[in-house]
Design a protein around this motif. Structure first.
Motif, PDB file in Angstrom:
ATOM      1  N   UNK A 153      -0.707   3.347  -7.241  1.00  0.00           N
ATOM      2  CA  UNK A 153      -0.901   3.534  -5.799  1.00  0.00           C
ATOM      3  C   UNK A 153       0.199   2.857  -5.010  1.00  0.00           C
ATOM      4  N   UNK A 154       0.732   3.586  -4.038  1.00  0.00           N
ATOM      5  CA  UNK A 154       1.639   3.031  -3.042  1.00  0.00           C
ATOM      6  C   UNK A 154       0.933   3.145  -1.694  1.00  0.00           C
ATOM      7  N   UNK A 155       1.040   2.115  -0.871  1.00  0.00           N
ATOM      8  CA  UNK A 155       0.402   2.157   0.445  1.00  0.00           C
ATOM      9  C   UNK A 155       1.424   1.904   1.536  1.00  0.00           C
ATOM     10  N   UNK A 156       1.055   2.303   2.738  1.00  0.00           N
ATOM     11  CA  UNK A 156       1.786   1.842   3.917  1.00  0.00           C
ATOM     12  C   UNK A 156       0.775   1.302   4.914  1.00  0.00           C
ATOM     13  N   UNK A 157       1.247   0.478   5.820  1.00  0.00           N
ATOM     14  CA  UNK A 157       0.423  -0.072   6.900  1.00  0.00           C
ATOM     15  C   UNK A 157       1.365  -0.700   7.907  1.00  0.00           C
ATOM     16  N   UNK A 158       0.819  -1.128   9.044  1.00  0.00           N
ATOM     17  CA  UNK A 158       1.672  -1.752  10.061  1.00  0.00           C
ATOM     18  C   UNK A 158       1.321  -3.216  10.298  1.00  0.00           C
ATOM     19  N   UNK A 159       0.186  -3.669   9.751  1.00  0.00           N
ATOM     20  CA  UNK A 159      -0.269  -5.048   9.997  1.00  0.00           C
ATOM     21  C   UNK A 159       0.193  -5.965   8.866  1.00  0.00           C
ATOM     22  N   UNK A 160       1.102  -6.869   9.165  1.00  0.00           N
ATOM     23  CA  UNK A 160       1.662  -7.737   8.132  1.00  0.00           C
ATOM     24  C   UNK A 160       0.595  -8.594   7.451  1.00  0.00           C
ATOM     25  N   UNK A 161      -0.384  -9.072   8.216  1.00  0.00           N
ATOM     26  CA  UNK A 161      -1.390  -9.945   7.603  1.00  0.00           C
ATOM     27  C   UNK A 161      -2.211  -9.182   6.568  1.00  0.00           C
ATOM     28  N   UNK A 162      -2.482  -7.897   6.835  1.00  0.00           N
ATOM     29  CA  UNK A 162      -3.205  -7.100   5.854  1.00  0.00           C
ATOM     30  C   UNK A 162      -2.306  -6.759   4.666  1.00  0.00           C
ATOM     31  N   UNK A 163      -1.046  -6.486   4.935  1.00  0.00           N
ATOM     32  CA  UNK A 163      -0.114  -6.204   3.847  1.00  0.00           C
ATOM     33  C   UNK A 163       0.048  -7.419   2.939  1.00  0.00           C
ATOM     34  N   UNK A 164       0.110  -8.609   3.524  1.00  0.00           N
ATOM     35  CA  UNK A 164       0.221  -9.828   2.715  1.00  0.00           C
ATOM     36  C   UNK A 164      -1.001  -9.996   1.820  1.00  0.00           C
ATOM     37  N   UNK A 165      -2.180  -9.725   2.365  1.00  0.00           N
ATOM     38  CA  UNK A 165      -3.399  -9.835   1.577  1.00  0.00           C
ATOM     39  C   UNK A 165      -3.401  -8.820   0.446  1.00  0.00           C
ATOM     40  N   UNK A 166      -2.934  -7.617   0.730  1.00  0.00           N
ATOM     41  CA  UNK A 166      -2.881  -6.568  -0.293  1.00  0.00           C
ATOM     42  C   UNK A 166      -1.913  -6.953  -1.400  1.00  0.00           C
ATOM     43  N   UNK A 167      -0.744  -7.473  -1.020  1.00  0.00           N
ATOM     44  CA  UNK A 167       0.234  -7.897  -2.023  1.00  0.00           C
ATOM     45  C   UNK A 167      -0.342  -8.994  -2.914  1.00  0.00           C
ATOM     46  N   UNK A 168      -1.106  -9.894  -2.320  1.00  0.00           N
ATOM     47  CA  UNK A 168      -1.700 -10.976  -3.101  1.00  0.00           C
ATOM     48  C   UNK A 168      -2.693 -10.437  -4.132  1.00  0.00           C
ATOM     49  N   UNK A 169      -3.409  -9.370  -3.770  1.00  0.00           N
ATOM     50  CA  UNK A 169      -4.399  -8.782  -4.681  1.00  0.00           C
ATOM     51  C   UNK A 169      -3.758  -7.872  -5.715  1.00  0.00           C
ATOM     52  N   UNK A 170      -2.668  -7.194  -5.339  1.00  0.00           N
ATOM     53  CA  UNK A 170      -2.022  -6.212  -6.211  1.00  0.00           C
ATOM     54  C   UNK A 170      -0.528  -6.496  -6.221  1.00  0.00           C
ATOM     55  N   UNK A 171      -0.140  -7.518  -6.952  1.00  0.00           N
ATOM     56  CA  UNK A 171       1.224  -8.018  -6.879  1.00  0.00           C
ATOM     57  C   UNK A 171       2.304  -7.001  -7.171  1.00  0.00           C
ATOM     58  N   UNK A 172       2.046  -6.044  -8.079  1.00  0.00           N
ATOM     59  CA  UNK A 172       3.086  -5.094  -8.452  1.00  0.00           C
ATOM     60  C   UNK A 172       2.914  -3.745  -7.770  1.00  0.00           C
ATOM     61  N   UNK A 173       1.988  -3.669  -6.804  1.00  0.00           N
ATOM     62  CA  UNK A 173       1.746  -2.404  -6.117  1.00  0.00           C
ATOM     63  C   UNK A 173       2.844  -2.138  -5.096  1.00  0.00           C
TER      64      UNK A 173
END
Length: 270
Positions: free
Chosen positions: A47-67
């Motif tokens: 899965x690849x995602x996009x979003x505009x909210x950095x705080x949510x993107x940071x949380x997502x990266x923390x959960x899925x480091x290689x996503x």
């Protein structure tokens, strides 16, 4: 993974039903989009995602480091172009597009709505789906087929007083979906819409609060009115919507196209 490589429909929900599928989920870092991304990753999709909210993107990266992650506003041509450059780099192609990005838009009488708010709502909720699909279809065709899922809403089948920009956009998504299903079916690309109802979470809380203020009742009364219009008398969750996406992209959904799937507890009216 190409459409021709999908597992046999004889075992549509086996542990590998969507393993290896290359998926883009827009606005995938929070809310419904995050639930969709998490569920597909949990079933083996890439899965690849996009979003505009950095705080949510940071949380997502923390959960899925290689996503794969791209910061992108789907209403902006150049940012969508950059998003698909990242998709090609990270996934090497595409099997599934989930057009999830959207905003609630303004609440108010049509004479009070700022035209700029109208345009912004249409740009994100409808034009954003066009832009992402415009770039995704060549990749899906190169893969031999695939699936597009467009998020509409119960507001895409009912009139919705004081929410005209949102309702107009979501009705537009239905027309977009049905037209694409006819256009892309010969390329083995299935196109469906999911129509969530009242989805629990911060966005719905804001909608209820704003509508309560517009008509002059308390938040609790307005929430009660919303739930009275749902046969099951409850809100749905992001996970409910994600489960519908999982079905549609799996072999179990291989002959489902051009449909509007309501995940709403049977909303009777808005």
């Amino acid at each position: 993974m190409t459409a021709s490589a999908l597992p046999s429909p004889a075992a549509p929900f086996g542990p590998d039903a969507v393993a290896g599928l290359r998926v883009l989920v827009t606005a995938g870092a929070s809310g419904i989009g995050r639930a969709i991304a998490d569920m597909l990753i949990g079933h083996g999709a890439r899965v690849h995602i996009c979003d505009i909210e950095e705080r949510f993107l940071d949380d997502y990266r923390a959960a899925h480091g290689d996503a794969g992650v791209t910061r992108a506003d789907v209403s902006k041509d150049e940012e969508v172009e950059h998003l698909f450059e990242d998709v090609r780099t990270h996934l090497g192609g595409l099997d599934v597009l989930v057009n999830n990005a959207g905003i609630a838009g303004p609440t108010g009488g049509v004479e009070a709505i700022d035209p700029a708010q109208w345009r912004r709502t249409i740009d994100i909720c409808l034009t954003g789906q066009f832009l992402c699909t415009h770039h995704a279809v060549p990749l899906l065709k190169a893969a031999g087929g695939g699936s597009i899922i467009n998020l509409s809403s119960a507001a895409g089948r009912f009139g919705y007083a004081y929410r005209t920009p949102y309702a107009a956009a979501k009705w537009g998504v239905i027309g977009f979906t049905q037209s694409l299903a006819k256009e892309l079916g010969p390329s083995d690309i299935r196109v469906n819409a999911i129509l969530p109802g009242i989805v629990e979470g911060p966005r719905m809380e804001g909608v209820i609060r704003d509508r309560a203020a517009e008509v002059g009742v308390t938040y609790e009364e307005m929430e009660h009115r919303y739930l009275e219009n749902v046969s099951l008398r409850r809100m749905v969750t992001g996970q409910d919507v994600a489960a519908a996406v999982l079905f549609l992209v799996s072999p179990a959904g291989r002959n489902v196209s051009g449909q509007s799937m309501n995940v709403c507890g049977n909303v009777e009216r808005l």
